[in-house]
Design a protein around this motif. Structure first.
Motif, PDB file in Angstrom:
ATOM      1  N   ILE A   7       0.859  -1.194   0.000  1.00 37.48           N
ATOM      2  CA  ILE A   7       0.000   0.000   0.000  1.00 37.48           C
ATOM      3  C   ILE A   7       0.888   1.234   0.000  1.00 37.48           C
ATOM      4  CG2 ILE A   7      -1.880   1.223   1.150  1.00 37.48           C
ATOM      5  CD1 ILE A   7      -2.448  -1.437   2.671  1.00 37.48           C
ATOM      6  N   ALA A   9       2.594   3.907  -3.335  1.00 32.54           N
ATOM      7  CA  ALA A   9       3.591   3.915  -4.412  1.00 32.54           C
ATOM      8  C   ALA A   9       4.487   5.135  -4.316  1.00 32.54           C
ATOM      9  CB  ALA A   9       2.905   3.836  -5.774  1.00 32.54           C
ATOM     10  N   GLY A  10       4.881   5.482  -3.076  1.00 34.81           N
ATOM     11  CA  GLY A  10       6.001   6.399  -2.881  1.00 34.81           C
ATOM     12  C   GLY A  10       7.282   5.593  -3.041  1.00 34.81           C
ATOM     13  N   SER A  12       9.170   4.278  -0.819  1.00 37.95           N
ATOM     14  CA  SER A  12       9.251   3.105   0.073  1.00 37.95           C
ATOM     15  C   SER A  12       8.447   1.942  -0.506  1.00 37.95           C
ATOM     16  CB  SER A  12       8.733   3.440   1.476  1.00 37.95           C
ATOM     17  OG  SER A  12       9.356   4.591   1.980  1.00 37.95           O
ATOM     18  N   GLY A  34      -1.304   7.890  -7.124  1.00 39.51           N
ATOM     19  CA  GLY A  34      -0.428   7.300  -8.138  1.00 39.51           C
ATOM     20  C   GLY A  34       1.004   7.395  -7.647  1.00 39.51           C
ATOM     21  N   SER A  40       7.064  11.555  -1.695  1.00 30.92           N
ATOM     22  CA  SER A  40       8.096  11.161  -2.664  1.00 30.92           C
ATOM     23  C   SER A  40       8.063  11.997  -3.936  1.00 30.92           C
ATOM     24  CB  SER A  40       7.948   9.671  -3.010  1.00 30.92           C
ATOM     25  OG  SER A  40       8.064   8.903  -1.835  1.00 30.92           O
TER      26      SER A  40
HETATM   27  C1  LIG Z   1       9.759  19.023   1.111  1.00 31.23           C
HETATM   28  C2  LIG Z   1      10.399  17.714   1.431  1.00 31.23           C
HETATM   29  C3  LIG Z   1      11.777  17.573   1.307  1.00 31.23           C
HETATM   30  C4  LIG Z   1      12.385  16.345   1.579  1.00 31.23           C
HETATM   31  N1  LIG Z   1      13.720  16.206   1.369  1.00 31.23           N
HETATM   32  C5  LIG Z   1      14.293  14.981   1.487  1.00 31.23           C
HETATM   33  C6  LIG Z   1      15.644  14.779   1.118  1.00 31.23           C
HETATM   34  O1  LIG Z   1      16.316  15.695   0.669  1.00 31.23           O
HETATM   35  N2  LIG Z   1      16.168  13.536   1.265  1.00 31.23           N
HETATM   36  C7  LIG Z   1      15.438  12.495   1.758  1.00 31.23           C
HETATM   37  O2  LIG Z   1      15.982  11.389   1.880  1.00 31.23           O
HETATM   38  N3  LIG Z   1      14.139  12.658   2.102  1.00 31.23           N
HETATM   39  C8  LIG Z   1      13.558  13.865   1.972  1.00 31.23           C
HETATM   40  N4  LIG Z   1      12.250  14.046   2.296  1.00 31.23           N
HETATM   41  C9  LIG Z   1      11.502  12.925   2.851  1.00 31.23           C
HETATM   42  C10 LIG Z   1      11.131  11.911   1.804  1.00 31.23           C
HETATM   43  O3  LIG Z   1      10.650  12.544   0.647  1.00 31.23           O
HETATM   44  C11 LIG Z   1      10.092  10.961   2.395  1.00 31.23           C
HETATM   45  O4  LIG Z   1      10.578  10.451   3.632  1.00 31.23           O
HETATM   46  C12 LIG Z   1       9.796   9.809   1.468  1.00 31.23           C
HETATM   47  O5  LIG Z   1       9.470  10.271   0.179  1.00 31.23           O
HETATM   48  C13 LIG Z   1       8.668   8.978   2.050  1.00 31.23           C
HETATM   49  O6  LIG Z   1       8.287   8.027   1.090  1.00 31.23           O
HETATM   50  P1  LIG Z   1       7.130   7.011   1.411  1.00 31.23           P
HETATM   51  O7  LIG Z   1       7.030   6.135   0.235  1.00 31.23           O
HETATM   52  O8  LIG Z   1       7.390   6.377   2.737  1.00 31.23           O
HETATM   53  O9  LIG Z   1       5.837   7.907   1.610  1.00 31.23           O
HETATM   54  P2  LIG Z   1       4.985   8.752   0.489  1.00 31.23           P
HETATM   55  O10 LIG Z   1       5.853   9.216  -0.608  1.00 31.23           O
HETATM   56  O11 LIG Z   1       4.197   9.765   1.230  1.00 31.23           O
HETATM   57  O12 LIG Z   1       4.034   7.658  -0.111  1.00 31.23           O
HETATM   58  C14 LIG Z   1       2.901   7.169   0.548  1.00 31.23           C
HETATM   59  C15 LIG Z   1       1.919   6.764  -0.539  1.00 31.23           C
HETATM   60  O13 LIG Z   1       0.860   6.033   0.072  1.00 31.23           O
HETATM   61  C16 LIG Z   1      -0.329   6.335  -0.619  1.00 31.23           C
HETATM   62  N5  LIG Z   1      -1.442   6.005   0.278  1.00 31.23           N
HETATM   63  C17 LIG Z   1      -1.660   6.508   1.517  1.00 31.23           C
HETATM   64  N6  LIG Z   1      -2.744   5.946   2.068  1.00 31.23           N
HETATM   65  C18 LIG Z   1      -3.239   5.071   1.153  1.00 31.23           C
HETATM   66  C19 LIG Z   1      -4.355   4.198   1.132  1.00 31.23           C
HETATM   67  N7  LIG Z   1      -5.201   4.104   2.175  1.00 31.23           N
HETATM   68  N8  LIG Z   1      -4.575   3.442   0.019  1.00 31.23           N
HETATM   69  C20 LIG Z   1      -3.722   3.523  -1.058  1.00 31.23           C
HETATM   70  N9  LIG Z   1      -2.651   4.343  -1.071  1.00 31.23           N
HETATM   71  C21 LIG Z   1      -2.402   5.098   0.011  1.00 31.23           C
HETATM   72  C22 LIG Z   1      -0.214   7.830  -0.911  1.00 31.23           C
HETATM   73  O14 LIG Z   1      -1.043   8.204  -1.991  1.00 31.23           O
HETATM   74  C23 LIG Z   1       1.262   7.968  -1.225  1.00 31.23           C
HETATM   75  O15 LIG Z   1       1.539   7.924  -2.618  1.00 31.23           O
HETATM   76  C24 LIG Z   1      11.600  15.262   2.042  1.00 31.23           C
HETATM   77  C25 LIG Z   1      10.224  15.399   2.181  1.00 31.23           C
HETATM   78  C26 LIG Z   1       9.613  16.612   1.872  1.00 31.23           C
HETATM   79  C27 LIG Z   1       8.117  16.722   1.987  1.00 31.23           C
END
Ligand SMILES: Cc1cc2nc3c(=O)[nH]c(=O)nc-3n(C[C@H](O)[C@H](O)[C@H](O)COP(=O)(O)OP(=O)(O)OC[C@H]3O[C@@H](n4cnc5c(N)ncnc54)[C@H](O)[C@@H]3O)c2cc1C
Length: 389
Positions: A7, A9-10, A12, A34, A40
């Motif tokens: 769950i 598509a960031g 992680s 998406g 991300s």
């Molecule tokens: C401005 C900014 C600057 C940053 N700079 C850096 C950096 O320089 N270096 C670094 O390492 N990190 C940085 N980060 C942090 C980094 O971007 C995040 O830690 C990382 O992208 C998290 O990825 P994720 O896949 O865990 O979460 P996300 O990218 O938030 O993905 C979560 C996904 O889950 C989906 N989702 C949520 N709930 C549901 C559901 N119920 N059903 C289906 N889909 C769902 C969402 O639509 C989303 O696409 C930064 C963050 C920000 C906001």
């Protein structure tokens, strides 16, 4: 029945889906919007080891070792560039912070040096101003293109047989006889033996029925992206007190950020060419502050034409460390969330850890500090909330 539903598509979830598909599992990757729709896509996308908490440093180093060959492994562009990371001091008080950082991180074995004068800093980064009095330089840090990197993971996972379901929201996880049995979405149900929750700020609503909770604060960060400018900055820059950060992208655009601000809670769903995407709007005050702070350290930025402005949300835990865990009492569940503003760099290694936890239930990587049950015993003040590229 699928082997695993991922769950989110960031970075992680996309990296997890890829690693799980590569391991031969039947994977379904679901996202309510998406790829790279939230953190991300909003990110600065620094790929950095410097300034990491000691618990996170081994993972960051392992991730940085993977980034250079990722584009060829995934057969998709990442625009990864190992241009270094500069953390700047603008005052004597900030210089003390930077010197301490260099001492601590050198002792931890990281290749990090102190550029002791303004001239030394500007010798490696001529675009910086004389306001910068000294800086740390970690040459093996860098950056990548966030949207491209996530897309590369998603496409590679799909080529390995993963099913993509975008624009579909998981409403709840399903269980049967005490173990995960799949997910229920707004379009139906997907039976599966394992579920990976990589849902960023929305993770808690999915894991709550298991009595699980990650105490998140959700601050926001203002981001500005300029039109292309002449190439002038190789490194990702941060500052000692984390009130701004930035880098120049492979296409010449500057992507610059504020520090962490409190988020009043608004989020819009905006229709665009990639479908519905969430959008958080920054305040005029924070936009002005970014322009002023970045303009002070990169004078040429004052003449930049601004193409886009947005806010990004951060899933900040009390110790500013992520949760990467297969919790007891929830057989078949893996949680990867709470990356606290540093999860982009970690993505490729998060994917491998998640694969290990799903396939083998253990990993050789040191994830003991990232257990979901640690918050009950965590006392004292929250870790400082920082963003450093
Ligand atoms: C401005 C900014 C600057 C940053 N700079 C850096 C950096 O320089 N270096 C670094 O390492 N990190 C940085 N980060 C942090 C980094 O971007 C995040 O830690 C990382 O992208 C998290 O990825 P994720 O896949 O865990 O979460 P996300 O990218 O938030 O993905 C979560 C996904 O889950 C989906 N989702 C949520 N709930 C549901 C559901 N119920 N059903 C289906 N889909 C769902 C969402 O639509 C989303 O696409 C930064 C963050 C920000 C906001």
């Amino acid at each position: 029945m699928s082997d695993v539903v991922v769950i989110g598509a960031g970075i992680s979830g996309a990296a997890s889906a890829y690693e799980l598909a590569k391991a031969g599992l039947d994977v379904v990757l679901v996202d309510r919007f998406g790829p790279a729709a939230m953190a991300s896509g909003w990110t600065l996308a620094g790929v950095r080891q410097s300034g990491r908490h000691p618990a996170e440093l081994p993972l960051a180093r392992a991730a940085v070792a993977l980034w250079p060959t990722l584009a060829s492994e995934l057969d998709g562009e990442t625009h990864y560039r190992r241009g270094g990371n500069l953390r700047l001091a603008r005052t004597e008080a900030e210089a003390t912070v930077i010197r301490r950082l260099v001492d601590e991180q050198s002792a931890a074995g990281l290749e990090i040096t102190l550029l002791t004068t303004s001239a030394d800093v500007r010798a490696v980064a001529p675009a910086l101003s004389e306001r910068v009095v000294c800086a740390s330089l970690c040459p093996s840090d860098g950056s990548a293109d966030a949207a491209a990197s996530v897309a590369a993971f998603v496409r590679a996972a799909e080529r390995l047989g993963a099913t993509l379901r975008f624009g579909e929201r998981v409403i709840r996880l399903q269980t049967e006889r005490g173990r995960i049995a799949g997910v229920e979405t707004d379009k139906g149900s997907i039976p599966a033996r394992h579920v990976v929750v990589a849902a960023g700020i929305f993770g808690n609503e999915l894991i709550a029925p298991f009595g699980l909770h990650v105490p998140l604060e959700i601050p926001m960060v203002t981001v500005l992206r300029s039109a292309p400018m002449r190439a002038m900055l190789e490194q990702v820059i941060g500052v000692a007190n984390a009130d701004c950060a930035g880098r120049q992208e492979h296409n010449g655009r500057f992507r610059v950020t504020s520090g962490l601000k409190s988020w009043p809670g608004g989020m819009l769903d905006v229709a665009g060419p990639e479908g519905i995407r969430p959008r958080v709007l920054p305040t005029a005050e924070s936009i002005g502050e970014v322009v002023r702070l970045i303009g002070e350290v990169i004078p040429a930025f004052q003449g930049a034409e601004i193409e886009d402005i947005w806010s990004g949300l951060i899933d900040l835990t009390p110790d500013a460390l992520p949760v990467i865990d297969a919790p007891d009492g929830a057989e078949g569940l893996v949680v990867a969330m709470g990356f606290s503003g540093h999860g982009f760099c970690l993505g490729p290694i998060t994917g491998r850890i998640v694969r290990d936890l799903v396939v083998d239930k253990v990993t050789h990587l040191p994830i003991a500090p990232f257990g979901i049950d640690r918050f009950a015993s965590l006392s004292g003040a929250r870790a400082p909330a920082t963003l450093h590229g």
